[in-house]
Design a protein around this motif. Structure first.
Motif, PDB file in Angstrom:
ATOM      1  N   THR A 136       0.785  -1.232   0.000  1.00 18.86           N
ATOM      2  CA  THR A 136       0.000   0.000   0.000  1.00 18.86           C
ATOM      3  C   THR A 136       0.817   1.281   0.000  1.00 18.86           C
ATOM      4  OG1 THR A 136      -0.164  -0.035   2.423  1.00 18.86           O
ATOM      5  CG2 THR A 136      -1.926  -1.130   1.190  1.00 18.86           C
ATOM      6  N   THR A 137       2.090   1.235   0.361  1.00 22.58           N
ATOM      7  CA  THR A 137       2.903   2.450   0.394  1.00 22.58           C
ATOM      8  C   THR A 137       3.689   2.609  -0.899  1.00 22.58           C
ATOM      9  OG1 THR A 137       4.818   1.312   1.376  1.00 22.58           O
ATOM     10  CG2 THR A 137       3.180   2.241   2.902  1.00 22.58           C
ATOM     11  N   SER A 138       3.980   3.846  -1.261  1.00 24.58           N
ATOM     12  CA  SER A 138       4.824   4.076  -2.444  1.00 24.58           C
ATOM     13  C   SER A 138       6.202   3.477  -2.214  1.00 24.58           C
ATOM     14  CB  SER A 138       4.937   5.577  -2.730  1.00 24.58           C
ATOM     15  OG  SER A 138       5.618   6.259  -1.681  1.00 24.58           O
ATOM     16  N   THR A 139       6.656   3.546  -0.957  1.00 26.08           N
ATOM     17  CA  THR A 139       7.940   2.957  -0.575  1.00 26.08           C
ATOM     18  C   THR A 139       7.953   1.460  -0.868  1.00 26.08           C
ATOM     19  OG1 THR A 139       8.355   4.599   1.145  1.00 26.08           O
ATOM     20  CG2 THR A 139       9.406   2.477   1.427  1.00 26.08           C
ATOM     21  N   GLY A 140       6.901   0.779  -0.455  1.00 27.28           N
ATOM     22  CA  GLY A 140       6.809  -0.659  -0.699  1.00 27.28           C
ATOM     23  C   GLY A 140       6.686  -0.987  -2.168  1.00 27.28           C
ATOM     24  N   ILE A 141       5.819  -0.260  -2.888  1.00 26.71           N
ATOM     25  CA  ILE A 141       5.599  -0.518  -4.314  1.00 26.71           C
ATOM     26  C   ILE A 141       6.902  -0.320  -5.091  1.00 26.71           C
ATOM     27  CG2 ILE A 141       4.364   0.221  -6.372  1.00 26.71           C
ATOM     28  CD1 ILE A 141       2.583  -1.228  -4.406  1.00 26.71           C
ATOM     29  N   ALA A 142       7.655   0.723  -4.749  1.00 23.49           N
ATOM     30  CA  ALA A 142       8.922   0.978  -5.447  1.00 23.49           C
ATOM     31  C   ALA A 142       9.884  -0.189  -5.277  1.00 23.49           C
ATOM     32  CB  ALA A 142       9.554   2.268  -4.933  1.00 23.49           C
ATOM     33  N   TRP A 143       9.985  -0.697  -4.041  1.00 21.48           N
ATOM     34  CA  TRP A 143      10.890  -1.828  -3.811  1.00 21.48           C
ATOM     35  C   TRP A 143      10.413  -3.069  -4.553  1.00 21.48           C
ATOM     36  CZ3 TRP A 143      11.194  -5.528   0.876  1.00 21.48           C
ATOM     37  CH2 TRP A 143      12.350  -6.311   0.786  1.00 21.48           C
ATOM     38  N   LEU A 144       9.122  -3.355  -4.494  1.00 25.05           N
ATOM     39  CA  LEU A 144       8.580  -4.522  -5.193  1.00 25.05           C
ATOM     40  C   LEU A 144       8.867  -4.438  -6.689  1.00 25.05           C
ATOM     41  CD1 LEU A 144       5.074  -4.896  -3.477  1.00 25.05           C
ATOM     42  CD2 LEU A 144       7.165  -6.188  -2.988  1.00 25.05           C
ATOM     43  N   ALA A 145       8.827  -3.223  -7.229  1.00 21.60           N
ATOM     44  CA  ALA A 145       9.062  -3.044  -8.659  1.00 21.60           C
ATOM     45  C   ALA A 145      10.487  -3.398  -9.070  1.00 21.60           C
ATOM     46  CB  ALA A 145       8.749  -1.608  -9.058  1.00 21.60           C
ATOM     47  N   SER A 146      11.415  -3.420  -8.118  1.00 25.22           N
ATOM     48  CA  SER A 146      12.804  -3.748  -8.425  1.00 25.22           C
ATOM     49  C   SER A 146      13.059  -5.252  -8.365  1.00 25.22           C
ATOM     50  CB  SER A 146      13.749  -3.038  -7.445  1.00 25.22           C
ATOM     51  OG  SER A 146      13.712  -3.655  -6.162  1.00 25.22           O
ATOM     52  N   LEU A 147      12.058  -6.020  -7.918  1.00 26.94           N
ATOM     53  CA  LEU A 147      12.210  -7.462  -7.729  1.00 26.94           C
ATOM     54  C   LEU A 147      11.474  -8.229  -8.827  1.00 26.94           C
ATOM     55  CD1 LEU A 147      11.384  -7.490  -3.907  1.00 26.94           C
ATOM     56  CD2 LEU A 147      13.660  -7.340  -4.951  1.00 26.94           C
ATOM     57  N   THR A 173      -6.439  -7.175  -4.372  1.00 22.87           N
ATOM     58  CA  THR A 173      -6.132  -8.426  -5.063  1.00 22.87           C
ATOM     59  C   THR A 173      -4.717  -8.360  -5.614  1.00 22.87           C
ATOM     60  OG1 THR A 173      -6.878  -7.669  -7.243  1.00 22.87           O
ATOM     61  CG2 THR A 173      -8.553  -8.620  -5.753  1.00 22.87           C
ATOM     62  N   VAL A 174      -4.180  -9.513  -5.961  1.00 25.08           N
ATOM     63  CA  VAL A 174      -2.842  -9.564  -6.544  1.00 25.08           C
ATOM     64  C   VAL A 174      -2.805  -8.792  -7.865  1.00 25.08           C
ATOM     65  CG1 VAL A 174      -1.137 -11.096  -7.610  1.00 25.08           C
ATOM     66  CG2 VAL A 174      -2.157 -11.706  -5.406  1.00 25.08           C
ATOM     67  N   ALA A 175      -3.870  -8.906  -8.647  1.00 22.08           N
ATOM     68  CA  ALA A 175      -3.917  -8.209  -9.935  1.00 22.08           C
ATOM     69  C   ALA A 175      -3.845  -6.699  -9.742  1.00 22.08           C
ATOM     70  CB  ALA A 175      -5.189  -8.596 -10.685  1.00 22.08           C
ATOM     71  N   GLU A 176      -4.581  -6.178  -8.768  1.00 23.74           N
ATOM     72  CA  GLU A 176      -4.546  -4.739  -8.501  1.00 23.74           C
ATOM     73  C   GLU A 176      -3.170  -4.304  -8.015  1.00 23.74           C
ATOM     74  OE1 GLU A 176      -7.663  -4.151  -5.678  1.00 23.74           O
ATOM     75  OE2 GLU A 176      -9.252  -4.188  -7.192  1.00 23.74           O
ATOM     76  N   LEU A 177      -2.546  -5.120  -7.178  1.00 25.79           N
ATOM     77  CA  LEU A 177      -1.208  -4.813  -6.689  1.00 25.79           C
ATOM     78  C   LEU A 177      -0.205  -4.783  -7.826  1.00 25.79           C
ATOM     79  CD1 LEU A 177       1.016  -4.468  -4.539  1.00 25.79           C
ATOM     80  CD2 LEU A 177       1.030  -6.957  -4.305  1.00 25.79           C
ATOM     81  N   MET A 178      -0.224  -5.808  -8.674  1.00 25.45           N
ATOM     82  CA  MET A 178       0.761  -5.893  -9.752  1.00 25.45           C
ATOM     83  C   MET A 178       0.568  -4.777 -10.770  1.00 25.45           C
ATOM     84  SD  MET A 178       2.745  -8.088  -8.671  1.00 25.45           S
ATOM     85  CE  MET A 178       3.862  -7.940 -10.079  1.00 25.45           C
ATOM     86  N   ALA A 179      -0.657  -4.251 -10.886  1.00 24.98           N
ATOM     87  CA  ALA A 179      -0.868  -3.110 -11.772  1.00 24.98           C
ATOM     88  C   ALA A 179      -0.075  -1.903 -11.267  1.00 24.98           C
ATOM     89  CB  ALA A 179      -2.353  -2.780 -11.854  1.00 24.98           C
ATOM     90  N   ASN A 182       3.712  -2.627 -11.870  1.00 25.55           N
ATOM     91  CA  ASN A 182       4.102  -2.469 -13.273  1.00 25.55           C
ATOM     92  C   ASN A 182       4.100  -1.003 -13.696  1.00 25.55           C
ATOM     93  OD1 ASN A 182       4.596  -5.196 -13.897  1.00 25.55           O
ATOM     94  ND2 ASN A 182       2.413  -5.598 -14.141  1.00 25.55           N
ATOM     95  N   GLN A 183       3.180  -0.210 -13.158  1.00 24.68           N
ATOM     96  CA  GLN A 183       3.197   1.228 -13.433  1.00 24.68           C
ATOM     97  C   GLN A 183       4.483   1.855 -12.900  1.00 24.68           C
ATOM     98  OE1 GLN A 183      -0.384   2.817 -11.682  1.00 24.68           O
ATOM     99  NE2 GLN A 183      -1.723   1.589 -13.008  1.00 24.68           N
ATOM    100  N   ALA A 184       4.924   1.407 -11.724  1.00 30.19           N
ATOM    101  CA  ALA A 184       6.167   1.929 -11.140  1.00 30.19           C
ATOM    102  C   ALA A 184       7.363   1.555 -12.003  1.00 30.19           C
ATOM    103  CB  ALA A 184       6.348   1.391  -9.724  1.00 30.19           C
ATOM    104  N   ARG A 185       7.373   0.338 -12.511  1.00 28.81           N
ATOM    105  CA  ARG A 185       8.467  -0.086 -13.386  1.00 28.81           C
ATOM    106  C   ARG A 185       8.520   0.769 -14.644  1.00 28.81           C
ATOM    107  NH1 ARG A 185       7.050  -6.507 -12.641  1.00 28.81           N
ATOM    108  NH2 ARG A 185       8.293  -6.862 -10.740  1.00 28.81           N
ATOM    109  N   ALA A 186       7.353   1.053 -15.211  1.00 29.22           N
ATOM    110  CA  ALA A 186       7.305   1.831 -16.444  1.00 29.22           C
ATOM    111  C   ALA A 186       7.673   3.293 -16.207  1.00 29.22           C
ATOM    112  CB  ALA A 186       5.903   1.731 -17.050  1.00 29.22           C
ATOM    113  N   TYR A 189       9.465   5.281 -10.947  1.00 26.81           N
ATOM    114  CA  TYR A 189       9.202   5.546  -9.534  1.00 26.81           C
ATOM    115  C   TYR A 189       7.754   5.155  -9.250  1.00 26.81           C
ATOM    116  CZ  TYR A 189       6.931   9.821 -11.249  1.00 26.81           C
ATOM    117  OH  TYR A 189       6.121  10.704 -11.905  1.00 26.81           O
ATOM    118  N   ALA A 190       7.465   4.929  -7.982  1.00 26.48           N
ATOM    119  CA  ALA A 190       6.115   4.525  -7.586  1.00 26.48           C
ATOM    120  C   ALA A 190       5.274   5.748  -7.233  1.00 26.48           C
ATOM    121  CB  ALA A 190       6.177   3.579  -6.398  1.00 26.48           C
ATOM    122  N   TRP A 191       3.977   5.638  -7.481  1.00 26.92           N
ATOM    123  CA  TRP A 191       3.041   6.715  -7.171  1.00 26.92           C
ATOM    124  C   TRP A 191       1.742   6.099  -6.671  1.00 26.92           C
ATOM    125  CZ3 TRP A 191       1.669  11.478  -6.110  1.00 26.92           C
ATOM    126  CH2 TRP A 191       0.389  11.952  -6.410  1.00 26.92           C
TER     127      TRP A 191
END
Length: 272
Positions: A136-147, A173-179, A182-186, A189-191
């Motif tokens: 749920t945090t931008s911090t978490g999403i950013a790190w997940l995007a690097s893995l 859901t996992v699908a909502e999380l991965m969206a 993937n946006q952060a990867r593209a 940075y995460a938002w």
């Protein structure tokens, strides 16, 4: 036996750390699933060495500041906060919002330093030493995007997806999380908007180890969603990315953080 005893002590410390107002002996014993007499012995040992204390009025046991002092002393001697603080201060001034540094202490992601840029009006703030919720945090999403997707989901499942205390836009859901990942990867940075906390928005960019390219932490900017809009996000993004790149280039900083995250599996290529 010694290992089992150590595990119980650590579980007890972590439990009390999550309850700053303290807990009664019975609740501690039940939560840790140990005999009341055993819990009392552990608490007595901690109290004897001034790591815990029993409130004379309520009977509750709580941690003293000694653990916090050790943690702060350790961080100060690594130089991590000293190196990062100037960068955080500058990012906070440029953005006018809260700037924070989180470090990867695998498999956890922990906020360790901050600077507040908001001078008037609404201010978003956060506790240092807290473990970031990855989904749920931008911090978490950013790190997940690097893995890799596999490792990212494994770490999220360890914590669990959004809880009832999360923001209204939290991925359920996992699908909502991965969206979001993937946006952060593209984007690089995460938002997020109102995913972790109602009324708050945040963005984060990873700090990378200069040799391995692995994310060893990240910088984030967070504030009220009414002020930290998409337009403001776009204006802040270059400064956020530049600050993260600056910390990535500091060898001593990355060396320590790289050791903390050294248990991580090989990650996917970092966001660019």
């Amino acid at each position: 036996m010694a290992g089992s005893l150590l595990r119980r002590v650590l579980d007890l410390v972590e439990l009390l750390a999550n309850h700053p107002r303290g807990l009664p002996l019975q609740a501690i014993a039940e939560t840790l699933d140990i005999p009341k007499s055993g819990a009392h012995r552990l608490l007595a040992e901690l109290a004897e060495h001034a790591y815990a204390v029993q409130d004379a009025e309520t009977g509750r046991y709580l941690l003293t500041t000694r653990f916090a002092t050790l943690g702060l002393k350790h961080l100060s001697r690594t130089g991590v906060v000293d190196i990062a603080q100037a960068v955080l201060n500058r990012l906070a001034d440029l953005s006018g919002e809260l700037a924070r540094l989180a470090v990867v202490d695998y498999p956890r992601l922990v906020w360790v330093a901050k600077a507040q840029g908001a001078r008037t009006g609404l201010r978003y703030d956060g506790d240092m030493g807290a473990e970031a919720r990855l989904s749920t945090t931008s911090t978490g999403i950013a790190w997940l995007a690097s893995l890799s997707d596999e490792e990212a989901l494994e770490l999220v499942m360890r914590q669990g997806l959004a809880t009832g205390e999360s923001g209204p836009n939290a991925p359920r859901t996992v699908a909502e999380l991965m969206a979001l990942v993937n946006q952060a990867r593209a984007r690089g940075y995460a938002w997020v908007q109102e995913t972790n906390t109602a009324g708050a928005a945040a963005m984060a960019a990873n700090v990378l180890h200069p040799q391995t390219g692995r994310a060893v932490g990240n910088l984030s900017v967070a504030g009220p969603s009414l002020r930290l809009t998409e337009a403001q996000r776009d204006a802040i993004a270059p400064d956020l990315l530049a600050a993260a790149a600056e910390l990535s280039s500091v060898g001593a900083f990355s060396e320590y953080l790289g050791a903390l995250g050294g248990r991580a599996r090989a990650s996917r290529p970092a966001m660019s």
